[in-house]
Scaffold this active site. Sequence first.
Site, PDB file in Angstrom:
ATOM      1  CG  PHE A   1      -6.204   2.978  46.651  1.00  0.00           C
ATOM      2  CD1 PHE A   1      -5.141   3.516  47.371  1.00  0.00           C
ATOM      3  CD2 PHE A   1      -6.039   1.720  46.071  1.00  0.00           C
ATOM      4  CE1 PHE A   1      -3.939   2.822  47.500  1.00  0.00           C
ATOM      5  CE2 PHE A   1      -4.851   1.019  46.198  1.00  0.00           C
ATOM      6  CZ  PHE A   1      -3.795   1.570  46.906  1.00  0.00           C
TER       7      PHE A   1
ATOM      8  CG  ASP B   1     -14.594  10.584  42.937  1.00  0.00           C
ATOM      9  OD1 ASP B   1     -13.559   9.907  42.837  1.00  0.00           O
ATOM     10  OD2 ASP B   1     -15.579  10.232  43.624  1.00  0.00           O
TER      11      ASP B   1
ATOM     12  CB  ALA C   1     -14.404   1.399  38.756  1.00  0.00           C
TER      13      ALA C   1
ATOM     14  CB  THR D   1      -8.820  -5.225  37.255  1.00  0.00           C
ATOM     15  OG1 THR D   1      -8.397  -6.246  38.144  1.00  0.00           O
ATOM     16  CG2 THR D   1     -10.139  -5.663  36.609  1.00  0.00           C
ATOM     17  CG  ASP D   2      -4.757  -8.822  38.062  1.00  0.00           C
ATOM     18  OD1 ASP D   2      -5.807  -8.471  38.632  1.00  0.00           O
ATOM     19  OD2 ASP D   2      -3.757  -9.233  38.682  1.00  0.00           O
ATOM     20  CD  GLU D   3     -10.216  -9.048  40.853  1.00  0.00           C
ATOM     21  OE1 GLU D   3     -11.399  -9.420  40.774  1.00  0.00           O
ATOM     22  OE2 GLU D   3      -9.696  -8.654  41.899  1.00  0.00           O
TER      23      GLU D   3
ATOM     24  CE1 TYR E   1     -13.664  -3.849  39.932  1.00  0.00           C
ATOM     25  CE2 TYR E   1     -12.286  -5.818  40.075  1.00  0.00           C
ATOM     26  CZ  TYR E   1     -12.415  -4.449  39.864  1.00  0.00           C
ATOM     27  OH  TYR E   1     -11.303  -3.689  39.588  1.00  0.00           O
TER      28      TYR E   1
ATOM     29  CE  LYS F   1     -12.184  -1.880  35.796  1.00  0.00           C
ATOM     30  NZ  LYS F   1     -12.181  -0.400  35.858  1.00  0.00           N
TER      31      LYS F   1
ATOM     32  CG  ASN G   1      -4.652  -7.685  44.232  1.00  0.00           C
ATOM     33  OD1 ASN G   1      -4.750  -8.403  43.240  1.00  0.00           O
ATOM     34  ND2 ASN G   1      -5.513  -7.722  45.225  1.00  0.00           N
TER      35      ASN G   1
ATOM     36  N   PRO H   1     -17.422 -16.416  47.647  1.00  0.00           N
ATOM     37  CG  PRO H   1     -19.723 -16.020  47.594  1.00  0.00           C
ATOM     38  CD  PRO H   1     -18.441 -15.498  48.178  1.00  0.00           C
TER      39      PRO H   1
ATOM     40  CE1 TYR I   1     -16.289 -10.204  55.827  1.00  0.00           C
ATOM     41  CE2 TYR I   1     -16.197  -7.821  56.098  1.00  0.00           C
ATOM     42  CZ  TYR I   1     -16.032  -8.946  55.310  1.00  0.00           C
ATOM     43  OH  TYR I   1     -15.620  -8.817  54.028  1.00  0.00           O
TER      44      TYR I   1
HETATM   45  P1  NAD Z   1     -11.729   3.081  44.641  1.00  0.00           P
HETATM   46  O1  NAD Z   1     -12.968   2.315  44.939  1.00  0.00           O
HETATM   47  O2  NAD Z   1     -10.778   3.385  45.745  1.00  0.00           O
HETATM   48  O3  NAD Z   1     -12.107   4.486  43.967  1.00  0.00           O
HETATM   49  C1  NAD Z   1     -13.095   4.595  42.990  1.00  0.00           C
HETATM   50  C2  NAD Z   1     -13.451   6.064  42.851  1.00  0.00           C
HETATM   51  O4  NAD Z   1     -14.452   6.176  41.832  1.00  0.00           O
HETATM   52  C3  NAD Z   1     -14.052   6.677  44.129  1.00  0.00           C
HETATM   53  O5  NAD Z   1     -13.470   7.930  44.392  1.00  0.00           O
HETATM   54  C4  NAD Z   1     -15.530   6.816  43.797  1.00  0.00           C
HETATM   55  O6  NAD Z   1     -16.156   7.908  44.482  1.00  0.00           O
HETATM   56  C5  NAD Z   1     -15.494   7.021  42.298  1.00  0.00           C
HETATM   57  N1  NAD Z   1     -16.751   6.604  41.673  1.00  0.00           N
HETATM   58  C6  NAD Z   1     -17.424   5.441  41.864  1.00  0.00           C
HETATM   59  N2  NAD Z   1     -18.552   5.423  41.139  1.00  0.00           N
HETATM   60  C7  NAD Z   1     -18.591   6.592  40.451  1.00  0.00           C
HETATM   61  C8  NAD Z   1     -19.501   7.165  39.537  1.00  0.00           C
HETATM   62  N3  NAD Z   1     -20.630   6.518  39.181  1.00  0.00           N
HETATM   63  N4  NAD Z   1     -19.221   8.377  39.007  1.00  0.00           N
HETATM   64  C9  NAD Z   1     -18.094   9.042  39.351  1.00  0.00           C
HETATM   65  N5  NAD Z   1     -17.199   8.557  40.249  1.00  0.00           N
HETATM   66  C10 NAD Z   1     -17.450   7.354  40.786  1.00  0.00           C
HETATM   67  O7  NAD Z   1     -11.026   2.300  43.468  1.00  0.00           O
HETATM   68  P2  NAD Z   1      -9.471   2.056  43.178  1.00  0.00           P
HETATM   69  O8  NAD Z   1      -9.013   0.873  43.926  1.00  0.00           O
HETATM   70  O9  NAD Z   1      -8.750   3.328  43.307  1.00  0.00           O
HETATM   71  O10 NAD Z   1      -9.545   1.639  41.632  1.00  0.00           O
HETATM   72  C11 NAD Z   1      -9.499   2.637  40.616  1.00  0.00           C
HETATM   73  C12 NAD Z   1      -9.577   1.959  39.274  1.00  0.00           C
HETATM   74  O11 NAD Z   1      -8.479   1.073  39.110  1.00  0.00           O
HETATM   75  C13 NAD Z   1     -10.838   1.118  39.064  1.00  0.00           C
HETATM   76  O12 NAD Z   1     -11.245   1.259  37.741  1.00  0.00           O
HETATM   77  C14 NAD Z   1     -10.368  -0.300  39.328  1.00  0.00           C
HETATM   78  O13 NAD Z   1     -11.142  -1.227  38.612  1.00  0.00           O
HETATM   79  C15 NAD Z   1      -8.947  -0.241  38.810  1.00  0.00           C
HETATM   80  N6  NAD Z   1      -7.993  -1.173  39.427  1.00  0.00           N
HETATM   81  C16 NAD Z   1      -7.863  -1.218  40.797  1.00  0.00           C
HETATM   82  C17 NAD Z   1      -6.901  -2.058  41.354  1.00  0.00           C
HETATM   83  C18 NAD Z   1      -6.688  -2.123  42.846  1.00  0.00           C
HETATM   84  O14 NAD Z   1      -5.916  -2.971  43.306  1.00  0.00           O
HETATM   85  N7  NAD Z   1      -7.296  -1.274  43.640  1.00  0.00           N
HETATM   86  C19 NAD Z   1      -6.105  -2.846  40.519  1.00  0.00           C
HETATM   87  C20 NAD Z   1      -6.287  -2.787  39.127  1.00  0.00           C
HETATM   88  C21 NAD Z   1      -7.234  -1.922  38.594  1.00  0.00           C
HETATM   89  O1  DAU Z   2      -6.281  -7.795  41.038  1.00  0.00           O
HETATM   90  C1  DAU Z   2      -6.704  -6.457  40.983  1.00  0.00           C
HETATM   91  C2  DAU Z   2      -7.883  -6.260  41.900  1.00  0.00           C
HETATM   92  O2  DAU Z   2      -7.382  -6.305  43.227  1.00  0.00           O
HETATM   93  C3  DAU Z   2      -8.617  -4.945  41.659  1.00  0.00           C
HETATM   94  O3  DAU Z   2      -9.154  -4.946  40.366  1.00  0.00           O
HETATM   95  C4  DAU Z   2      -9.732  -4.754  42.688  1.00  0.00           C
HETATM   96  O4  DAU Z   2     -10.354  -3.501  42.508  1.00  0.00           O
HETATM   97  C5  DAU Z   2      -9.107  -4.808  44.058  1.00  0.00           C
HETATM   98  O5  DAU Z   2     -10.105  -4.695  45.048  1.00  0.00           O
HETATM   99  C6  DAU Z   2      -8.334  -6.113  44.242  1.00  0.00           C
HETATM  100  O6  DAU Z   2      -9.248  -7.232  44.281  1.00  0.00           O
HETATM  101  P1  DAU Z   2      -9.060  -8.432  45.319  1.00  0.00           P
HETATM  102  O7  DAU Z   2     -10.359  -9.118  45.483  1.00  0.00           O
HETATM  103  O8  DAU Z   2      -7.876  -9.270  44.976  1.00  0.00           O
HETATM  104  O9  DAU Z   2      -8.670  -7.568  46.638  1.00  0.00           O
HETATM  105  P2  DAU Z   2      -9.097  -7.731  48.167  1.00  0.00           P
HETATM  106  O10 DAU Z   2      -8.228  -6.802  48.948  1.00  0.00           O
HETATM  107  O11 DAU Z   2     -10.561  -7.646  48.359  1.00  0.00           O
HETATM  108  O12 DAU Z   2      -8.657  -9.231  48.504  1.00  0.00           O
HETATM  109  C7  DAU Z   2      -7.313  -9.655  48.354  1.00  0.00           C
HETATM  110  C8  DAU Z   2      -7.264 -11.123  48.737  1.00  0.00           C
HETATM  111  O13 DAU Z   2      -7.505 -11.236  50.143  1.00  0.00           O
HETATM  112  C9  DAU Z   2      -8.314 -11.970  48.072  1.00  0.00           C
HETATM  113  O14 DAU Z   2      -7.795 -13.279  47.824  1.00  0.00           O
HETATM  114  C10 DAU Z   2      -9.439 -12.063  49.104  1.00  0.00           C
HETATM  115  C11 DAU Z   2      -8.670 -12.038  50.406  1.00  0.00           C
HETATM  116  N1  DAU Z   2      -9.366 -11.405  51.559  1.00  0.00           N
HETATM  117  C12 DAU Z   2      -9.882 -10.159  51.385  1.00  0.00           C
HETATM  118  C13 DAU Z   2     -10.529  -9.529  52.407  1.00  0.00           C
HETATM  119  C14 DAU Z   2     -11.114  -8.152  52.231  1.00  0.00           C
HETATM  120  C15 DAU Z   2      -9.444 -12.070  52.773  1.00  0.00           C
HETATM  121  O15 DAU Z   2      -8.949 -13.207  52.927  1.00  0.00           O
HETATM  122  N2  DAU Z   2     -10.094 -11.442  53.783  1.00  0.00           N
HETATM  123  C16 DAU Z   2     -10.653 -10.200  53.672  1.00  0.00           C
HETATM  124  O16 DAU Z   2     -11.240  -9.693  54.642  1.00  0.00           O
END
Ligand code: NAD
Ligand code: DAU
Length: 348
Positions: free
Chosen positions: A12, A34, A84, A131-133, A156, A160, A185, A288, A347
Amino acid sequence: MKNILITGGAGFIGSHVVRLFVTKHPQYHIFNLDALTYAGNLENITDIEAAANYTFIKGDIVDAAFIDQLFVKHQFDGVVHLAAESHVDRSIKDPLSFVKTNVIGTVNLLNAAKTIWNGKYEGKRFYHISTDEVYGSLGSEGLFTETTAYDPNSPYSASKASSDHFVRAYGETYGLPYVLTNCSNNYGPFHFPEKLIPLFINNIIHNKSLPVYGDGKYTRDWLYVEDHAVAIDLVFHQGKNYDTYNIGGFNEWQNIDLVKLLCKIMDAKLGRTEGTSEQLIAYVKDRPGHDLRYAIDASKINKELGWKPSVTFEQGLEKTVNWYLENQTWLNNITSGEYATYYEKQYN
Ligand code: NAD
Ligand code: DAU
């Protein structure tokens, strides 16, 4: 020309970063590494795949020998590390995959960079995207700053946090020049439909239920993904070595309010009577260890590098919904495959 390695560029956020770097920086050759896991999708980057300064490499960062050879072959000057396992729910079911990719994979990259740079660090940089997590959960008040203590709660976020510690340890121990960002996020185009916003857009389109965890009062700070990509570009080029920047949207939403707003936008776009999609909301068993609230203080990157989000949440959500409605083939290609099976098991 500099060789820059971007990992996870078929995911993404990575796809937006690859697109920005390939188009904005013709002086770089961008290598996108990737493994194409369930989350990696080359359809995310078809528009730049033929660019002269771009090469895709399919490979796994967990494979140390392969990573070492790749660094020797291409002599990367910089690394932007996004690969990741990224989904909290999956980490609860299978923590070890997160340790492998997020911890061991990161250490493999650090080792390979350290070896080829061999102490000659001028013009070299390892950028770790986090991530902020890692900061754990906030109560109803306060914001995460760069000095907030790490307190990860999910497998997760623990993975990180561990990778962040390794990056800093390589900086302290070997002098490896790094920069690290912790972001809130993201949302926007190419977001895999297991995460809240794209999952719910897809479910609304297909009149499927919207599984809100717990009471829905959990809070996240949402940032449009292209604004994150711009921040990453800025930090990669202008961030200080051995420093950390928090990136966030100044945009807190309780899940239930966000879901109701999304329902309203979707009803209008799909020509449904207002209130139709809200009826799909189903409160389900909580995640959880669910973190109550994340909120980022992004004033450091704002003051030092001049970054701030360019779109409001309303604009970003509208762009996102439009993109998903115009790209339902992208969604269908994903939901008809392996992911659909996973989703049904979770689900239904
Ligand atoms: P994503 O899951 O959409 O993409 C992850 C990518 O990494 C995929 O293309 C996957 O094929 C690749 N990948 C996974 N395992 C691999 C491996 N072993 N070797 C090579 N490639 C591999 O993730 P995203 O949401 O785009 O997140 C990207 C980065 O940003 C991550 O490090 C995540 O922790 C961080 N991040 C994400 C968010 C968010 O909201 N999505 C927020 C803050 C930080
Ligand atoms: O804060 C940054 C993080 O944001 C990234 O590091 C992660 O990679 C990314 O996945 C995201 O984590 P969250 O757990 O916050 O994202 P998610 O979209 O899974 O969930 C967002 C919120 O919505 C969370 O409070 C859980 C809730 N949720 C999520 C799903 C998938 C629901 O209530 N129902 C759902 O089906």
